[in-house]
Design a protein around this motif. Sequence first.
Motif, PDB file in Angstrom:
ATOM      1  N   THR A  12      -2.030  -9.142  -2.774  1.00 24.21           N
ATOM      2  CA  THR A  12      -2.682 -10.389  -2.399  1.00 24.21           C
ATOM      3  C   THR A  12      -2.549 -11.382  -3.546  1.00 24.21           C
ATOM      4  OG1 THR A  12      -4.266  -9.154  -1.045  1.00 24.21           O
ATOM      5  CG2 THR A  12      -4.830 -11.437  -1.591  1.00 24.21           C
ATOM      6  N   GLY A  51      -2.253  -4.860  -6.269  1.00 24.54           N
ATOM      7  CA  GLY A  51      -2.076  -4.957  -4.826  1.00 24.54           C
ATOM      8  C   GLY A  51      -1.024  -5.983  -4.460  1.00 24.54           C
ATOM      9  N   GLN A  75       0.799  -1.220   0.000  1.00 22.50           N
ATOM     10  CA  GLN A  75       0.000   0.000   0.000  1.00 22.50           C
ATOM     11  C   GLN A  75       0.834   1.274   0.000  1.00 22.50           C
ATOM     12  OE1 GLN A  75       0.095  -2.152   2.582  1.00 22.50           O
ATOM     13  NE2 GLN A  75       0.766  -0.962   4.351  1.00 22.50           N
ATOM     14  N   SER A 135      -4.033   1.839   2.493  1.00 25.09           N
ATOM     15  CA  SER A 135      -4.423   0.499   2.925  1.00 25.09           C
ATOM     16  C   SER A 135      -4.792  -0.320   1.694  1.00 25.09           C
ATOM     17  CB  SER A 135      -5.619   0.587   3.881  1.00 25.09           C
ATOM     18  OG  SER A 135      -6.059  -0.704   4.233  1.00 25.09           O
ATOM     19  N   GLY A 136      -4.189  -1.504   1.563  1.00 26.98           N
ATOM     20  CA  GLY A 136      -4.489  -2.366   0.413  1.00 26.98           C
ATOM     21  C   GLY A 136      -4.136  -1.673  -0.891  1.00 26.98           C
ATOM     22  N   THR A 137      -5.124  -1.523  -1.776  1.00 26.45           N
ATOM     23  CA  THR A 137      -4.893  -0.866  -3.068  1.00 26.45           C
ATOM     24  C   THR A 137      -5.301   0.611  -3.032  1.00 26.45           C
ATOM     25  OG1 THR A 137      -7.042  -1.595  -3.893  1.00 26.45           O
ATOM     26  CG2 THR A 137      -5.126  -3.006  -4.388  1.00 26.45           C
TER      27      THR A 137
END
Length: 173
Positions: free
Chosen positions: A129, A127, A90, A97-99
Amino acid sequence: MKSRTRHFVTTILAAALLPSMAGAANVYTTGIPKTAAFDVTMRIVADCTISATGIDFGQNQGLLTQAVSGTANIKVTCSNTTPYNIGLNQGTGAGSSGTTRYMAGTGANTGTVKFNLYQSSGGGLWGNTQGSDTVGGTGSGQAQNITVYGEIPVQDTPAPDAYKSTITATVYF
């Protein structure tokens, strides 16, 4: 004359012995030659290296009334036939946060600038994951270049400052 003959014989003997004294291999003709075999081995394991260039969206940006785009390059080298995924975290901008990513002001202000990183031009968000939002490939033993597409969408313009986020690219293999 006797001295000359002795000198001549000494010179001939020295010349005859010189090859063995200079490290030349002796030649043997008696007996049966014997041999020995030996292996030369190594093992290649799955391995990868990764490097990346940054995105500079410009150093004289004014109002953010239109999208601003840029690209970065990731270079990954993996051993031949090694499957891999590349993830992008991120970043270090406050609120990321995340993407969902932000660049934070580097001065005294707390403003942020939202930006997105895409897997392809007009593609999905990139991202970290695996199996969901990473980019995969298979190693060839040669460097492979992968483009990261970045965009700052239209948004309210924060206070003048230099804005930054540090993204970590990870190769999973």
